[in-house]
Design an enzyme around this catalytic site. Structure first.
Site, PDB file in Angstrom:
ATOM      1  N   TYR A 250      35.178  41.936  38.990  1.00 52.49           N
ATOM      2  CA  TYR A 250      36.259  41.230  39.678  1.00 52.49           C
ATOM      3  C   TYR A 250      35.703  40.218  40.675  1.00 52.49           C
ATOM      4  CZ  TYR A 250      39.986  40.520  43.127  1.00 52.49           C
ATOM      5  OH  TYR A 250      40.885  39.961  44.007  1.00 52.49           O
ATOM      6  N   LYS A 254      35.899  36.094  40.222  1.00 53.39           N
ATOM      7  CA  LYS A 254      36.658  35.353  41.230  1.00 53.39           C
ATOM      8  C   LYS A 254      35.764  34.309  41.913  1.00 53.39           C
ATOM      9  CE  LYS A 254      40.384  35.985  42.663  1.00 53.39           C
ATOM     10  NZ  LYS A 254      41.669  35.313  42.328  1.00 53.39           N
TER      11      LYS A 254
END
Length: 510
Positions: A250, A254
């Site tokens: 994640y 990102k």
């Protein structure tokens, strides 16, 4: 995020900027997206139309999702009380579902619709994200890395566009320890580490990051793997993240999304909002709202299933209430939408520097809550708990939790007696307990990096944003955590998490 300076009379101009303008919003069916839409409609009812990108088979399907997942959502109950019988008509007049997907070229929007809405849009807010820490690498890249780039390219077709706002995460800063500044990433991963940290931060060496190569790697791997693809692709993402200096897929995807936004934005004024862990609302639209359940540790602790956890009790928990993230987002949006400078501005919405609190504090609050409001077991008896015990290694945690689960199930110390009387029942109990142990070990592994995390997030830009706001704006769009109210705020939020845990417990585990 505290401040003591006198506010300017004119302020940022949040309401004035939001009024009459049209917005294109991705991720509107998600946790942050819903709260953002709610505050815009409640706080500035004269806002223009909100075009919401909603995944669906067709326009009719997108409209169904708009009604079921947004208009009928709990978070809008205050707005519903305001408008009464005219609530749905008001919502339909403001919200325009746009059938599409951030994973598709041109966001999956047909040419006619693109031409129609591109003429109206003043601001784009990209909050769509795959937030699972260990998601499949190809899926996370498609949504978190390539998704923002696709939304930005769509924005270049919007002739009136005044601002592109991208919601990221403070944890894009990765595994380095120290204080992180509110500065943008760039495509050179090596220079990124120098630019975003203070001189006090720990130096680490990571390989050069080639985003195109990572995208190709994920794509080729997904196409070539046939068996156990989900598990292998999740493991690939975790491995690539750790190689390049992040804890999770994640965070890495990102961060790469931020890099692409910066490299592709051209002269578009851009804002990146980096919240830390987002938790339930503090005040608006009502206290304690959260979508889904975010803190499984507390549910298990309240059931006395998890009396220990791996981590440093003095590690700082950086979490912020959802309504404060929303208000900071709208304030930054207005400030830079008005000034129109073709720059990229970054804002941390975080508490670790300004108002820190520790995991020990959180579990002390949880202990107080579950002691005064205990959960009930399957027989209706009150469950007693003991103070959380923190362990330094996964091995010690695994050993202790195995023993705890065995004792609670009746396998220890009477395992031999159970086996002799009913071998099949014994095996069923063993499997159930093994499943429970694996679940807790998986949770511990997911949280472990953050339970020892020593990074901090500077909020200089965010504090300056507060200083620019008028008295009225600070009341209406509040996102400061006053130090003299710190203990009460953290205790209230921790109790809110525990209350949510109480309604999310599952007594089916061993």
């Amino acid at each position: 995020m505290d401040q003591e300076s006198s506010p300017p009379c004119s302020g940022v101009g949040i309401v004035e900027f939001l009024q009459g303008k049209s917005y294109f919003i991705t991720g509107a069916t998600g946790f942050l997206g819903k709260a953002l839409v709610e505050k815009m409609l409640r706080g500035v009812p004269d806002v223009g139309r909100l075009f919401l990108l909603i995944k669906g088979k067709d326009k009719e399907d997108a409209m169904k999702r708009l009604k079921s997942e947004i208009i009928n959502a709990e978070v809008f109950k205050s707005l519903k009380a305001i408008h009464g019988n005219s609530y749905e008509a008001f919502m339909i007049s403001k919200l325009v579902p746009v059938c599409g997907d951030v994973c598709s070229e041109n966001l999956g929007i047909d040419a006619q619709t693109t031409n129609e809405i591109a003429k109206e849009i003043d601001v784009i807010i990209n909050s769509a994200a795959q937030t699972t820490w260990d998601a499949r690498y190809d899926v996370a890249i498609n949504i978190n890395t390539k998704g923002p780039a696709r939304v930005l390219e769509f924005g270049k077709k919007c002739k009136k566009l005044r601002l592109f706002l991208h919601v990221s995460t403070a944890y894009v800063n990765g595994t380095r320890q120290g204080v992180f500044y509110e500065k943008p990433f760039c495509l050179d991963r090596r220079s990124t580490r120098r630019d975003t940290i203070t001189s006090k931060a720990q130096e680490i060496s990571v390989p050069f990051l080639d985003i195109d190569a990572e995208i190709k790697l994920a794509s080729v791997a997904a196409e070539s793997i046939s068996k156990n693809a989900d598990q292998i692709m999740r493991e690939l993402g975790t491995e690539r993240a750790r190689i390049h200096g992040w804890f999770s897929t994640y965070e890495m995807t990102k961060a790469m999304g931020e890099m692409l936004v910066d490299s592709l934005r051209s002269s578009i004024p851009t804002v990146i909002i980096r919240p830390s862990f987002i938790e339930s609302t503090y005040r608006e639209p009502f206290p304690g709202w959260i979508q889904g359940y975010k803190v499984p540790i507390l549910a298990a602790y309240g059931q006395s299933q998890l009396p220990c956890f791996v981590g440093d009790p003095n590690t700082i928990v950086d979490s912020v209430p959802m309504d404060m993230v929303v208000n900071a987002t709208l304030a930054a949006l207005a400030k830079h939408g008005i000034d129109g400078n073709p720059e990229l501005h970054v804002y941390h919405v975080a508490t670790s520097v300004a108002n820190p609190h520790s995991f020990k504090d959180v579990f002390n609050y949880a202990y107080d809550y579950f002691s005064s409001s205990p959960l009930l077991d399957s027989k209706g008896k009150k469950i007693s708990i003991r103070p959380m015990e923190f362990l330094v290694s996964m091995d010690s945690f695994t050993d202790l939790i195995k023993n705890e689960v065995a004792q609670r199930s009746g396998l220890a110390p009477a395992g031999d007696n159970v086996y002799e009387s009913d071998p099949k029942q014994y095996l069923r109990m063993q499997l159930a307990c093994l499943k429970t142990v694996h679940r807790f070990v998986r949770i511990a592994n997911s949280y472990k990096a953050y339970m020892f995390y020593k990074g901090r997030f500077d909020v200089t830009n965010t504090k300056k944003l507060i200083e620019d706001m008028s008295i009225e704006e600070r009341k209406k769009f509040q996102f400061r955590c006053r130090k003299h109210k710190l203990g009460a705020l953290h205790q209230k939020r921790s109790h809110s998490w525990c209350k949510k845990a109480s309604s999310s417990t599952d007594s089916s585990s061993c």
